[in-house]
Write an enzyme that holds these catalytic residues in place. Structure first.
Site, PDB file in Angstrom:
ATOM      1  N   ASP A  29      78.462 -61.307  14.527  1.00  0.00           N
ATOM      2  CA  ASP A  29      79.084 -62.396  13.755  1.00  0.00           C
ATOM      3  C   ASP A  29      79.988 -61.802  12.669  1.00  0.00           C
ATOM      4  OD1 ASP A  29      76.755 -61.448  12.415  1.00  0.00           O
ATOM      5  OD2 ASP A  29      76.802 -63.187  11.100  1.00  0.00           O
ATOM      6  N   HIS A  66      76.349 -59.295  22.559  1.00  0.00           N
ATOM      7  CA  HIS A  66      76.742 -60.466  21.761  1.00  0.00           C
ATOM      8  C   HIS A  66      77.501 -59.929  20.549  1.00  0.00           C
ATOM      9  CE1 HIS A  66      76.288 -64.629  20.274  1.00  0.00           C
ATOM     10  NE2 HIS A  66      76.220 -64.071  19.078  1.00  0.00           N
ATOM     11  N   ASP A  75      71.391 -58.243  29.566  1.00  0.00           N
ATOM     12  CA  ASP A  75      72.710 -57.719  29.198  1.00  0.00           C
ATOM     13  C   ASP A  75      73.764 -58.792  29.442  1.00  0.00           C
ATOM     14  OD1 ASP A  75      74.785 -56.132  28.414  1.00  0.00           O
ATOM     15  OD2 ASP A  75      74.947 -55.067  30.324  1.00  0.00           O
ATOM     16  N   GLU A 131      72.480 -58.548  20.782  1.00  0.00           N
ATOM     17  CA  GLU A 131      73.498 -58.474  19.735  1.00  0.00           C
ATOM     18  C   GLU A 131      73.560 -57.014  19.257  1.00  0.00           C
ATOM     19  OE1 GLU A 131      73.299 -61.629  16.860  1.00  0.00           O
ATOM     20  OE2 GLU A 131      75.067 -60.916  15.770  1.00  0.00           O
TER      21      GLU A 131
HETATM   22  O1  9MR Z   1      76.410 -65.451  16.829  1.00  0.00           O
HETATM   23  C1  9MR Z   1      75.244 -65.701  16.080  1.00  0.00           C
HETATM   24  C2  9MR Z   1      74.476 -64.423  15.887  1.00  0.00           C
HETATM   25  O2  9MR Z   1      75.225 -63.504  15.132  1.00  0.00           O
HETATM   26  C3  9MR Z   1      73.131 -64.676  15.257  1.00  0.00           C
HETATM   27  O3  9MR Z   1      72.344 -63.519  15.278  1.00  0.00           O
HETATM   28  C4  9MR Z   1      72.395 -65.784  15.995  1.00  0.00           C
HETATM   29  C5  9MR Z   1      71.080 -66.161  15.342  1.00  0.00           C
HETATM   30  O4  9MR Z   1      71.272 -66.619  14.065  1.00  0.00           O
HETATM   31  O5  9MR Z   1      73.193 -66.943  16.089  1.00  0.00           O
HETATM   32  C6  9MR Z   1      74.402 -66.730  16.777  1.00  0.00           C
HETATM   33  O6  9MR Z   1      75.128 -67.915  16.805  1.00  0.00           O
HETATM   34  C7  9MR Z   1      74.637 -68.883  17.694  1.00  0.00           C
HETATM   35  C8  9MR Z   1      74.049 -70.057  16.914  1.00  0.00           C
HETATM   36  O7  9MR Z   1      72.913 -69.638  16.200  1.00  0.00           O
HETATM   37  C9  9MR Z   1      73.707 -71.199  17.844  1.00  0.00           C
HETATM   38  N1  9MR Z   1      74.867 -71.563  18.608  1.00  0.00           N
HETATM   39  C10 9MR Z   1      75.403 -70.493  19.437  1.00  0.00           C
HETATM   40  C11 9MR Z   1      75.802 -69.319  18.574  1.00  0.00           C
HETATM   41  C12 9MR Z   1      76.213 -68.120  19.440  1.00  0.00           C
HETATM   42  O8  9MR Z   1      77.197 -68.364  20.289  1.00  0.00           O
HETATM   43  O1  9MR Z   2      67.850 -58.840  12.525  1.00  0.00           O
HETATM   44  C1  9MR Z   2      67.524 -60.199  12.226  1.00  0.00           C
HETATM   45  C2  9MR Z   2      66.179 -60.508  12.819  1.00  0.00           C
HETATM   46  O2  9MR Z   2      65.181 -59.748  12.196  1.00  0.00           O
HETATM   47  C3  9MR Z   2      65.891 -62.000  12.680  1.00  0.00           C
HETATM   48  O3  9MR Z   2      64.701 -62.296  13.371  1.00  0.00           O
HETATM   49  C4  9MR Z   2      67.054 -62.812  13.231  1.00  0.00           C
HETATM   50  C5  9MR Z   2      66.861 -64.310  13.107  1.00  0.00           C
HETATM   51  O4  9MR Z   2      66.867 -64.689  11.786  1.00  0.00           O
HETATM   52  O5  9MR Z   2      68.238 -62.463  12.560  1.00  0.00           O
HETATM   53  C6  9MR Z   2      68.608 -61.120  12.744  1.00  0.00           C
HETATM   54  O6  9MR Z   2      69.758 -60.866  12.028  1.00  0.00           O
HETATM   55  C7  9MR Z   2      70.954 -61.493  12.459  1.00  0.00           C
HETATM   56  C8  9MR Z   2      71.521 -62.199  11.247  1.00  0.00           C
HETATM   57  O7  9MR Z   2      70.686 -63.258  10.889  1.00  0.00           O
HETATM   58  C9  9MR Z   2      72.942 -62.686  11.488  1.00  0.00           C
HETATM   59  N1  9MR Z   2      73.773 -61.632  11.962  1.00  0.00           N
HETATM   60  C10 9MR Z   2      73.272 -61.027  13.182  1.00  0.00           C
HETATM   61  C11 9MR Z   2      71.913 -60.429  12.946  1.00  0.00           C
HETATM   62  C12 9MR Z   2      71.404 -59.679  14.172  1.00  0.00           C
HETATM   63  O8  9MR Z   2      71.057 -60.536  15.225  1.00  0.00           O
END
Ligand code: 9MR
Ligand code: 9MR
Length: 598
Positions: free
Chosen positions: A194, A519, A564, A573
């Site tokens: 993100d 991701h 994957d 991610e």
């Molecule tokens: O892209 C987002 C990712 O960086 C985060 O780790 C994840 C959890 O918070 O959320 C992803 O975004 C998703 C969102 O939470 C729900 N709608 C789809 C998004 C990804 O395409």
């Molecule tokens: O690394 C984080 C993990 O420990 C949490 O369970 C998860 C859901 O809150 O979020 C992960 O961190 C994400 C962050 O919220 C948004 N940017 C992407 C991070 C990696 O997925």
């Protein structure tokens, strides 16, 4: 990178040649299955290190052969171990151990009835490219600047997110900076797939990178990453880290010293390139965890950049001043926890991006106190916190940074005043005890890795568990000089590069079967076939299917829950706090393997 691509080129040509050969003899299917079921570090091995592959599924024969890449010559013959069940999915595995073979070259394992492995290399410095690419991965995450072809190759892209006009969110408003005040907060690294920037996660990331530098300065002085600053007199790791440090400094409110929790959009962007992601940006609520992580990083940075006063006049002092102010704010506000749901009930707009909401900041106090104590030499930082609240030695993660403080105390053992000396003796013993347990467990496990024998290892971002376990073991090696700790650390790098229950190398660009569809917004949107290289996938996550609800998971075992696909943000991610311990682990092994006789 260039040397690495050549190597991969050679391997690919070699591989297609051997496929044709096998197809002619009518057993192409066996070969493909063979590659899938022979799990090993797909990059390779140090000449004198343990060399192990794991054979999964049924294998009829007992012998295995190490052959030259064209299969024309057998260089070593060994026997597979007895079958053993994996700890979590109870699948049969056998070990092919060819540690005795030490001659450099490119080889494949040929296992009758199973097939042939991916080709791999035996040589000194075999992980040099992985170590460099993992650090270069941070360059690819830079905001606010173009990534030109010269440095980014085919992943070149226009600058994203200038972040020079960022709004103070109502949750962060003060009399002097009311909601809607415009501040400038450019640079930094994208956190992950993100486009937001989070202080808490930047904290552990910077702490891990700066620790890698403090532990192995010579290694990093010699590393050339081909980044814009490469020609200056400063190690590339420090130049790259400075890109994020400069951003972090802007996240402190100069009026009271408190640090904003994050700089973010209200909602996650679509899967677009950085320069196409243009929603309004906010700095959100100050917090204790953010302020303490910031204080720790700034105190450490002040120490590290002190030797570069000519290149960066005043930087070291500015960092220390910022660290002290953030610390004072946290002492006055010891319980301002970030609770996104609660915040959204009180303020608009709602913020739905990553929370990084840590509910316990006692370890952040320990880490910040340790860094400030070592940098300033003042006992008061050490004595104002309960530095050893219990006997636990928790593996670091974004909400758990206690060991970062302990590593710093141990690294500076000769500087300690009496207030810390006794504690550190106890901490050392506990660290070595933890490392001993890891060594024993790893030796007994079906995959012969420290990582991955218990469900608890398979959290979101489990790859960083493997890497951070590796760092504990490197620390134990540094304390004792016993090479068994270093070989156990290496077993976890083997895990990350393919010796695991899904058979993937989790580092993009490294290994035949490696993460191809992370991701990661730029990798999805950039129209380049290959993902941005050197990024560590979060990897297997026992609950991934319930968290991201993607279709396509093929197993429900905790050690096999990996997909994957870019849909899978819970298992695939990438993130800066996962790449940083990979940098540490791969670089430490590169820096130490020769002296340890590996
Ligand atoms: O892209 C987002 C990712 O960086 C985060 O780790 C994840 C959890 O918070 O959320 C992803 O975004 C998703 C969102 O939470 C729900 N709608 C789809 C998004 C990804 O395409
Ligand atoms: O690394 C984080 C993990 O420990 C949490 O369970 C998860 C859901 O809150 O979020 C992960 O961190 C994400 C962050 O919220 C948004 N940017 C992407 C991070 C990696 O997925």
């Amino acid at each position: 990178m260039q040397r690495f691509s050549t190597l991969i080129g050679v391997i690919l040509i070699g591989l297609s040649a051997s496929c044709t050969q096998v197809q002619k003899s009518g057993s192409a299917v066996t070969e493909l299955q063979g590659q899938e079921s022979i799990r090993l570090n797909q990059i390779g091995f140090y000449p004198n290190a343990p060399k192990v592959a794991i054979v999964t599924g049924k294998s009829t024969g007992d012998k295995f052969y190490l052959k030259t890449q064209d299969l024309s010559k057998t260089v070593f013959t060994g026997s597979l171990s007895e079958s053993q069940l994996t700890e979590l999915s109870k699948k049969p595995t056998r070990v092919a151990d060819f540690s005795q073979f030490t001659k450099p070259g490119v080889y494949v394992l040929d296992i009758p009835g199973v097939g042939q492995s991916y080709p791999f290399e035996i040589k000194q410095q075999v992980h040099q490219e992985v170590a460099a690419a993992a650090m270069k991965g941070f360059y690819f995450q830079r905001l606010s600047v173009d990534l030109p072809v010269q440095f980014a190759g085919k992943w070149h892209r226009p600058a994203g997110h200038p972040d020079v006009e960022v709004l103070v969110h109502p949750s962060a408003a003060t009399a002097q900076r009311p909601a809607g005040t415009v501040i400038s907060s450019p640079k930094g690294w994208y956190d992950a797939g993100d486009y937001n920037k989070y202080i808490v996660n930047s904290g552990i990331t910077m702490g891990t990178l700066l620790s890698a530098y403090e532990d192995f300065p010579q290694f990093f002085k010699e590393q050339d990453l081909n980044i814009p600053e490469s020609g200056n007199n400063v190690p590339d790791l420090l130049d790259e880290s400075l890109w994020n440090l400069r951003w972090m400094l802007t996240m402190q409110d100069p009026l009271d010293g408190g640090v904003y929790h994050k700089l973010t959009n209200a909602n996650f962007e679509g899967m677009v390139m950085p320069h196409e992601a243009t929603s309004t940006r906010y700095v959100v609520q100050k917090g204790t965890a953010a302020s303490l992580d910031f204080a720790a990083v700034m105190a450490q940075a002040s120490r590290v950049f002190k030797s570069y006063g000519r290149e960066f006049p005043g930087l070291s002092d500015s960092c220390l001043t910022a660290a002290k102010k953030a610390w004072e704010w946290a002492k006055k506000n010891p319980k301002v926890l970030y609770d996104q749901d609660a915040m959204n009930k009180s303020f608009d707009p709602d913020v739905n991006t990553g929370a990084y909401g840590d509910k316990d900041v006692s370890d952040e106090f320990i880490w910040a106190a340790a860094e400030l104590y070592i940098t300033t030499g003042q006992d008061s930082y050490y004595t104002s916190v309960n530095m050893v609240p219990d006997a636990k030695m928790p593996i670091p993660s974004w909400p758990q940074v206690r060991l970062l403080g302990y590593y710093t105390l141990m690294r500076n053992i000769e500087k300690l005043s009496p207030v810390a000396k006794i504690d550190v003796g106890v901490i050392k013993d506990r660290l070595v005890q933890l490392a001993n347990e890891m060594v024993q467990g790893g030796a007994a496990g079906a995959y012969r890795t420290v990582m991955g024998r218990v469900t608890e290892d398979y959290i979101w971002g489990s790859s960083s568990v493997a890497a951070n376990q590796g760092i504990v073991l490197v620390q134990a090696y540094k304390l004792t000089g016993d090479k068994k700790y270093l070989t156990a650390a290496l077993s976890n790098l083997d895990y990350l590069l393919g010796r695991n229950a899904v058979g993937y190398s989790f580092v993009t660009g490294f290994g035949e079967k490696s993460t191809k569809f992370p991701h990661h917004r730029p990798s999805v949107a950039d129209k380049v076939v290959e993902p941005v290289p050197g990024l560590l996938s979060g990897g297997t996550n026992a609950n991934a299917n319930k968290q991201d609800k993607c279709e396509g998971y093929t197993s429900s075992f905790p050690d096999e829950m990996y997909l994957d696909h870019d849909c899978s943000y819970a298992s695939n991610e990438i993130a800066i706090n996962w790449n940083a311990p990979l940098v540490y682990l791969a670089s430490a092994l590169e820096a130490l393997h020769k002296e340890a006789g590996l």
